[in-house]
Motif scaffolding. Structure first.
Motif, mmCIF file in Angstrom:
data_model
loop_
_atom_site.group_PDB
_atom_site.id
_atom_site.type_symbol
_atom_site.label_atom_id
_atom_site.label_comp_id
_atom_site.label_asym_id
_atom_site.label_seq_id
_atom_site.Cartn_x
_atom_site.Cartn_y
_atom_site.Cartn_z
ATOM 1 N N ASN A 83 9.384 -1.686 1.883
ATOM 2 C CA ASN A 83 10.613 -0.886 1.815
ATOM 3 C C ASN A 83 10.407 0.571 2.194
ATOM 4 O OD1 ASN A 83 9.106 -0.560 -0.606
ATOM 5 N ND2 ASN A 83 10.922 0.180 -1.682
ATOM 6 N N ALA A 84 9.355 0.840 2.976
ATOM 7 C CA ALA A 84 9.031 2.201 3.398
ATOM 8 C C ALA A 84 9.053 2.315 4.907
ATOM 9 C CB ALA A 84 7.656 2.609 2.872
ATOM 10 N N VAL A 85 9.554 3.460 5.386
ATOM 11 C CA VAL A 85 9.535 3.773 6.810
ATOM 12 C C VAL A 85 8.845 5.125 6.969
ATOM 13 C CG1 VAL A 85 10.914 4.240 8.882
ATOM 14 C CG2 VAL A 85 11.680 2.510 7.228
ATOM 15 N N PHE A 86 7.790 5.160 7.776
ATOM 16 C CA PHE A 86 7.081 6.398 8.060
ATOM 17 C C PHE A 86 7.349 6.777 9.511
ATOM 18 C CE2 PHE A 86 4.940 4.706 4.422
ATOM 19 C CZ PHE A 86 4.468 5.805 3.714
ATOM 20 N N THR B 235 0.821 -1.197 0.000
ATOM 21 C CA THR B 235 0.000 0.000 0.000
ATOM 22 C C THR B 235 0.866 1.262 0.000
ATOM 23 O OG1 THR B 235 -0.100 0.317 2.399
ATOM 24 C CG2 THR B 235 -1.640 -1.283 1.435
ATOM 25 N N GLU B 236 0.184 2.395 -0.112
ATOM 26 C CA GLU B 236 0.892 3.671 -0.065
ATOM 27 C C GLU B 236 1.540 3.922 1.288
ATOM 28 O OE1 GLU B 236 1.278 6.254 -2.755
ATOM 29 O OE2 GLU B 236 1.135 4.174 -3.417
ATOM 30 N N LEU B 237 1.100 3.210 2.310
ATOM 31 C CA LEU B 237 1.689 3.363 3.634
ATOM 32 C C LEU B 237 2.692 2.262 3.944
ATOM 33 C CD1 LEU B 237 -1.446 4.521 5.673
ATOM 34 C CD2 LEU B 237 0.320 5.908 4.571
ATOM 35 N N GLY B 238 3.060 1.504 2.922
ATOM 36 C CA GLY B 238 4.092 0.488 3.091
ATOM 37 C C GLY B 238 3.612 -0.802 3.699
ATOM 38 N N THR B 239 2.316 -0.905 3.952
ATOM 39 C CA THR B 239 1.779 -2.123 4.538
ATOM 40 C C THR B 239 1.453 -3.138 3.442
ATOM 41 O OG1 THR B 239 -0.386 -1.037 4.578
ATOM 42 C CG2 THR B 239 0.898 -1.044 6.621
ATOM 43 N N VAL B 240 1.286 -4.387 3.855
ATOM 44 C CA VAL B 240 1.140 -5.479 2.906
ATOM 45 C C VAL B 240 -0.107 -6.290 3.216
ATOM 46 C CG1 VAL B 240 2.195 -7.650 2.115
ATOM 47 C CG2 VAL B 240 3.621 -5.625 2.464
ATOM 48 N N TYR B 241 -0.931 -6.547 2.201
ATOM 49 C CA TYR B 241 -2.066 -7.446 2.343
ATOM 50 C C TYR B 241 -1.579 -8.892 2.382
ATOM 51 C CZ TYR B 241 -5.373 -3.732 0.810
ATOM 52 O OH TYR B 241 -6.123 -2.592 0.692
ATOM 53 N N THR C 61 5.310 5.615 12.596
ATOM 54 C CA THR C 61 3.859 5.785 12.517
ATOM 55 C C THR C 61 3.148 4.653 11.790
ATOM 56 O OG1 THR C 61 4.101 7.101 10.490
ATOM 57 C CG2 THR C 61 4.049 8.299 12.594
ATOM 58 N N GLN C 62 3.890 3.800 11.082
ATOM 59 C CA GLN C 62 3.277 2.692 10.351
ATOM 60 C C GLN C 62 4.103 1.426 10.558
ATOM 61 O OE1 GLN C 62 0.383 2.869 8.811
ATOM 62 N NE2 GLN C 62 0.156 5.102 8.957
ATOM 63 N N PRO C 63 3.471 0.261 10.503
ATOM 64 C CA PRO C 63 4.252 -0.976 10.517
ATOM 65 C C PRO C 63 5.193 -0.997 9.306
ATOM 66 C CG PRO C 63 1.907 -1.435 10.796
ATOM 67 C CD PRO C 63 2.017 0.011 10.398
ATOM 68 N N VAL C 64 6.406 -1.464 9.503
ATOM 69 C CA VAL C 64 7.376 -1.530 8.401
ATOM 70 C C VAL C 64 7.314 -2.930 7.822
ATOM 71 C CG1 VAL C 64 9.794 -1.253 7.743
ATOM 72 C CG2 VAL C 64 8.806 0.211 9.509
ATOM 73 N N GLN C 65 6.559 -3.056 6.705
ATOM 74 C CA GLN C 65 6.331 -4.364 6.108
ATOM 75 C C GLN C 65 6.903 -4.483 4.708
ATOM 76 O OE1 GLN C 65 2.046 -4.735 6.434
ATOM 77 N NE2 GLN C 65 2.145 -5.295 8.603
#
Length: 354
Positions: free
Chosen positions: A294-297, A150-156, A288-292
């Protein structure tokens, strides 16, 4: 040609900032020899079609395009009617980062679903999208589009995607996966591309190449059946048909060779996890988001972010909150990550002392 940049200057702004995989450059050079048929009538495109069947299953069809927005517009246009709507997350790339292309070029109404950690759920869709099938006053949903990752780096997870596909198909909709970072999601889950596309019931997918180290090459894959009639014509009228298509196809062949796509994505994911571990231990930084993937928020003081941006490229994600996004790429090194984390700690210490 004289080099116009410092190759040692790297950052965390986007995986689009990274260069091209050496193996991909070699593949382009190999494909450059002699003449080949134009507009997909070449041996590389034929070979890519065979490889896509191996990766996604029987009946899968491959359509190389130039960029991610083009891939999504082609995919959504090909599976929709003129009166159709697309259901998507309110954080989805097709809504927030494609300049209105799905609406303006494809003529599709986007119906937005509030999300938790960037992921839609059947329950959230039911709450946000009224059941007005057959109502002439309402744009008729035809496609559910989800981004993976996703745009927040999370994964389905596969189970989450399977539930979404079932929900969509029960309503006569199709499931489109915006997979600009599909390889990162597969690597994160430790599964194949097929396991999070064909096997969960998706109908069509945009497969990212640029963010995995290709040069202006993306891919639309129709996952069997007659979900996208006329997609060949849609791709042409959407200005996404390459005359020298062998160069796009050759890049994907190199990326898919020996599961290279999983290795490069897995490396980027690992660098993001390391970055999260290091900066998460710094006073003043809040992840602020789970790191799942290649993105870190993270949130940190605004002044510290602005000072860091002058030294290392990255972006605000939500400037009002002080939230930033740090992206890792196929060529991000452990030294890059550790040096940047040290800069973050240094700047926050300095800022705290002002």
């Amino acid at each position: 040609m004289t080099r116009l940049h410092d190759p040692a200057h790297r950052g965390f702004a986007s995986d689009n900032y990274a260069g091209v995989l050496p193996e991909v450059l070699e593949a382009i050079a190999e494909a450059n020899l002699g003449h080949q048929g134009a507009y997909g009538a070449d041996t590389y495109t034929a070979a890519l079609g065979e490889r896509v069947v191996e990766l996604f299953g029987a009946g899968a069809r491959a359509f190389p395009v130039f960029n991610g927005t083009g891939a999504n517009v082609v995919a959504l246009s090909a599976v929709s009617d003129r009166w159709s709507a697309v259901v998507c997350a309110d954080t989805g790339h097709i809504h927030v980062d494609e300049g209105g292309a799905p609406e303006k070029l494809a003529g599709l109404k986007l119906l937005l679903v509030p999300t938790a950690e960037g992921k839609v759920t059947p329950e959230a869709i039911s709450a946000a999208v009224p059941d007005r099938a057959g109502d002439v006053h309402w744009a008729q949903p035809r496609v559910l589009s989800v981004a993976q990752s996703t745009e927040l780096g999370t994964v389905y997870t596969p189970d989450e995607l399977r539930a979404l596909a079932a929900y969509a198909h029960e309503r006569g909709w199709l499931l489109h996966i915006d997979g600009s970072r599909l390889a990162n999601a597969a690597a994160s889950l430790g599964v194949s591309l097929r396991a999070i596309t064909t096997d969960v019931g998706a109908d069509i997918v945009s497969v990212g190449g640029t963010k995995s180290g290709l040069l202006g090459a993306e891919l639309v894959v129709v996952l069997g059946g007659d979900a996208a009639p006329g997609i060949e014509y849609v791709r042409k009228l959407s200005m996404q048909l390459a005359s020298k298509q062998r160069f796009l196809a050759a890049q994907f062949l190199a990326l898919f060779d020996d599961d290279r796509y999983l290795r490069v994505a897995g490396h980027a994911n690992a660098m993001a996890r390391l970055l999260a571990e290091l900066v998460g231990a710094v006073d003043g930084v809040t992840l602020t988001q789970p790191v799942q993937s290649n993105a870190v928020f993270a949130e940190l003081p605004h002044a510290a972010s602005e000072a860091l941006m002058e030294r290392v490229p990255f972006y605000f994600w939500d400037e009002a909150r002080g939230e930033v996004r740090w992206m890792c790429a196929w060529d991000t090194t452990e030294d890059d990550v550790r040096a940047f984390a040290a800069l973050v700690a240094e700047e926050l210490t300095r800022t705290a002392g002002i």
